[in-house]
Design a protein around this motif. Sequence first.
Motif, mmCIF file in Angstrom:
data_model
loop_
_atom_site.group_PDB
_atom_site.id
_atom_site.type_symbol
_atom_site.label_atom_id
_atom_site.label_comp_id
_atom_site.label_asym_id
_atom_site.label_seq_id
_atom_site.Cartn_x
_atom_site.Cartn_y
_atom_site.Cartn_z
ATOM 1 N N VAL A 1 -37.765 42.915 63.685
ATOM 2 C CA VAL A 1 -38.444 42.759 64.963
ATOM 3 C C VAL A 1 -37.737 43.597 66.020
ATOM 4 O O VAL A 1 -38.364 44.242 66.850
ATOM 5 N N GLN A 2 -36.416 43.622 65.976
ATOM 6 C CA GLN A 2 -35.629 44.387 66.933
ATOM 7 C C GLN A 2 -35.113 45.641 66.245
ATOM 8 O O GLN A 2 -33.924 45.834 66.071
ATOM 9 N N ALA A 3 -36.041 46.511 65.856
ATOM 10 C CA ALA A 3 -35.710 47.671 65.020
ATOM 11 C C ALA A 3 -34.664 48.591 65.627
ATOM 12 O O ALA A 3 -33.939 49.245 64.905
ATOM 13 N N GLY A 4 -34.567 48.670 66.936
ATOM 14 C CA GLY A 4 -33.594 49.563 67.547
ATOM 15 C C GLY A 4 -32.239 48.933 67.755
ATOM 16 O O GLY A 4 -31.362 49.536 68.352
ATOM 17 N N SER A 5 -32.055 47.710 67.284
ATOM 18 C CA SER A 5 -30.834 46.970 67.564
ATOM 19 C C SER A 5 -29.790 47.162 66.468
ATOM 20 O O SER A 5 -29.909 46.599 65.396
ATOM 21 N N GLY A 6 -28.791 47.949 66.773
ATOM 22 C CA GLY A 6 -27.689 48.101 65.829
ATOM 23 C C GLY A 6 -27.839 49.306 64.918
ATOM 24 O O GLY A 6 -28.759 50.094 65.029
ATOM 25 N N ARG A 7 -26.918 49.382 63.996
ATOM 26 C CA ARG A 7 -26.802 50.529 63.100
ATOM 27 C C ARG A 7 -27.337 50.178 61.716
ATOM 28 O O ARG A 7 -27.012 49.134 61.167
ATOM 29 N N TYR A 8 -28.107 51.084 61.135
ATOM 30 C CA TYR A 8 -28.624 50.931 59.783
ATOM 31 C C TYR A 8 -27.975 51.992 58.907
ATOM 32 O O TYR A 8 -27.728 53.108 59.347
ATOM 33 N N GLY A 9 -27.695 51.639 57.662
ATOM 34 C CA GLY A 9 -27.082 52.599 56.757
ATOM 35 C C GLY A 9 -26.474 51.902 55.562
ATOM 36 O O GLY A 9 -26.863 50.784 55.205
ATOM 37 N N LEU A 10 -25.496 52.569 54.947
ATOM 38 C CA LEU A 10 -24.812 52.021 53.784
ATOM 39 C C LEU A 10 -23.307 52.106 53.989
ATOM 40 O O LEU A 10 -22.798 53.089 54.530
ATOM 41 N N ARG A 11 -22.611 51.067 53.523
ATOM 42 C CA ARG A 11 -21.146 51.028 53.567
ATOM 43 C C ARG A 11 -20.634 50.930 52.144
ATOM 44 O O ARG A 11 -21.113 50.106 51.359
ATOM 45 N N PHE A 12 -19.667 51.751 51.811
ATOM 46 C CA PHE A 12 -19.066 51.785 50.481
ATOM 47 C C PHE A 12 -17.606 51.368 50.618
ATOM 48 O O PHE A 12 -16.863 51.951 51.406
ATOM 49 N N THR A 13 -17.196 50.359 49.828
ATOM 50 C CA THR A 13 -15.837 49.829 49.910
ATOM 51 C C THR A 13 -15.152 50.002 48.568
ATOM 52 O O THR A 13 -15.650 49.552 47.530
ATOM 53 N N SER A 14 -13.990 50.665 48.588
ATOM 54 C CA SER A 14 -13.215 50.878 47.357
ATOM 55 C C SER A 14 -12.434 49.615 47.017
ATOM 56 O O SER A 14 -12.279 48.731 47.864
ATOM 57 N N PRO A 15 -11.914 49.518 45.786
ATOM 58 C CA PRO A 15 -11.103 48.352 45.419
ATOM 59 C C PRO A 15 -9.894 48.136 46.341
ATOM 60 O O PRO A 15 -9.436 47.017 46.519
ATOM 61 N N SER A 16 -9.393 49.217 46.968
ATOM 62 C CA SER A 16 -8.248 49.089 47.875
ATOM 63 C C SER A 16 -8.654 48.557 49.245
ATOM 64 O O SER A 16 -7.807 48.258 50.077
ATOM 65 N N GLY A 17 -9.975 48.482 49.493
ATOM 66 C CA GLY A 17 -10.460 47.996 50.777
ATOM 67 C C GLY A 17 -10.851 49.102 51.745
ATOM 68 O O GLY A 17 -11.351 48.830 52.832
ATOM 69 N N ALA A 18 -10.620 50.355 51.366
ATOM 70 C CA ALA A 18 -11.026 51.475 52.224
ATOM 71 C C ALA A 18 -12.547 51.552 52.265
ATOM 72 O O ALA A 18 -13.212 51.392 51.239
ATOM 73 N N THR A 19 -13.089 51.793 53.452
ATOM 74 C CA THR A 19 -14.541 51.850 53.592
ATOM 75 C C THR A 19 -14.994 53.224 54.082
ATOM 76 O O THR A 19 -14.287 53.899 54.839
ATOM 77 N N THR A 20 -16.172 53.607 53.615
ATOM 78 C CA THR A 20 -16.849 54.808 54.079
ATOM 79 C C THR A 20 -18.280 54.392 54.382
ATOM 80 O O THR A 20 -18.937 53.783 53.539
ATOM 81 N N SER A 21 -18.748 54.703 55.579
ATOM 82 C CA SER A 21 -20.106 54.327 55.973
ATOM 83 C C SER A 21 -20.922 55.562 56.305
ATOM 84 O O SER A 21 -20.394 56.561 56.805
ATOM 85 N N PHE A 22 -22.206 55.478 56.027
ATOM 86 C CA PHE A 22 -23.150 56.541 56.323
ATOM 87 C C PHE A 22 -24.306 55.941 57.113
ATOM 88 O O PHE A 22 -24.879 54.925 56.711
ATOM 89 N N THR A 23 -24.646 56.563 58.226
ATOM 90 C CA THR A 23 -25.719 56.079 59.084
ATOM 91 C C THR A 23 -27.050 56.618 58.603
ATOM 92 O O THR A 23 -27.182 57.799 58.276
ATOM 93 N N ALA A 24 -28.050 55.746 58.579
ATOM 94 C CA ALA A 24 -29.392 56.121 58.143
ATOM 95 C C ALA A 24 -30.222 56.608 59.327
ATOM 96 O O ALA A 24 -29.920 56.314 60.484
ATOM 97 N N VAL A 25 -31.269 57.353 59.006
ATOM 98 C CA VAL A 25 -32.248 57.770 60.004
ATOM 99 C C VAL A 25 -33.563 57.069 59.708
ATOM 100 O O VAL A 25 -33.890 56.789 58.557
ATOM 101 N N ARG A 26 -34.296 56.786 60.767
ATOM 102 C CA ARG A 26 -35.563 56.074 60.637
ATOM 103 C C ARG A 26 -36.632 56.986 60.050
ATOM 104 O O ARG A 26 -36.750 58.150 60.421
#
Length: 178
Positions: free
Chosen positions: A65-90
């Motif tokens: 409903v609030q499509a513009g609210s916040g960030r959309y994408g994917l987050r990848f977390t390694s076993p060590s806890g390091a994260t890499t995120s990629f932002t999606a486009v509509r």
Amino acid sequence: MRSREARTLLLVALVLTLVGAGGPARARTGGTAVTLLDPVPAAFTPHVTHTLGLWVLENDVHPPVQAGSGRYGLRFTSPSGATTSFTAVRMKERGHYAVAVALAPGSYRVHALQGILAPFAIGTLAVPGALKPDPLPRHLRDRDGLVVTDHWGRVRPPGFPSIGGGKVRIDADVMRIR
């Protein structure tokens, strides 16, 4: 003194209500969300760009409903806890996004970022290798066969085939990542 105790109890009750409802984000939007992926590559190659389509469905059945609210994408977390995120486009369709990812070799837990709603667990990705999806949540499998409004038209999320008249029927088997 009683007035101060009453205010304290009211504040504690409010905090517990928000925590029990999933926090302020869920309280503002009125529900939860799931993310379904369009068909994914059979194999992911290290340091190569792969584009993934994702559908964010608030309350499991309609675009946010609030499509513009916040960030959309994917987050990848390694076993060590390091994260890499990629932002999606509509994309053109409501609740449909595309995200380009390129990852180093390794194993990753994959979560969808769903705007102001809580992240959604997708599965585990091996690079090089494939995405092993988590099972669909039980509440979504339980909706198999439910008829809902078609919010999308010709291009729609996996598992929402048209039955005509502006309606779709949920097919939980098709929702699974292929």
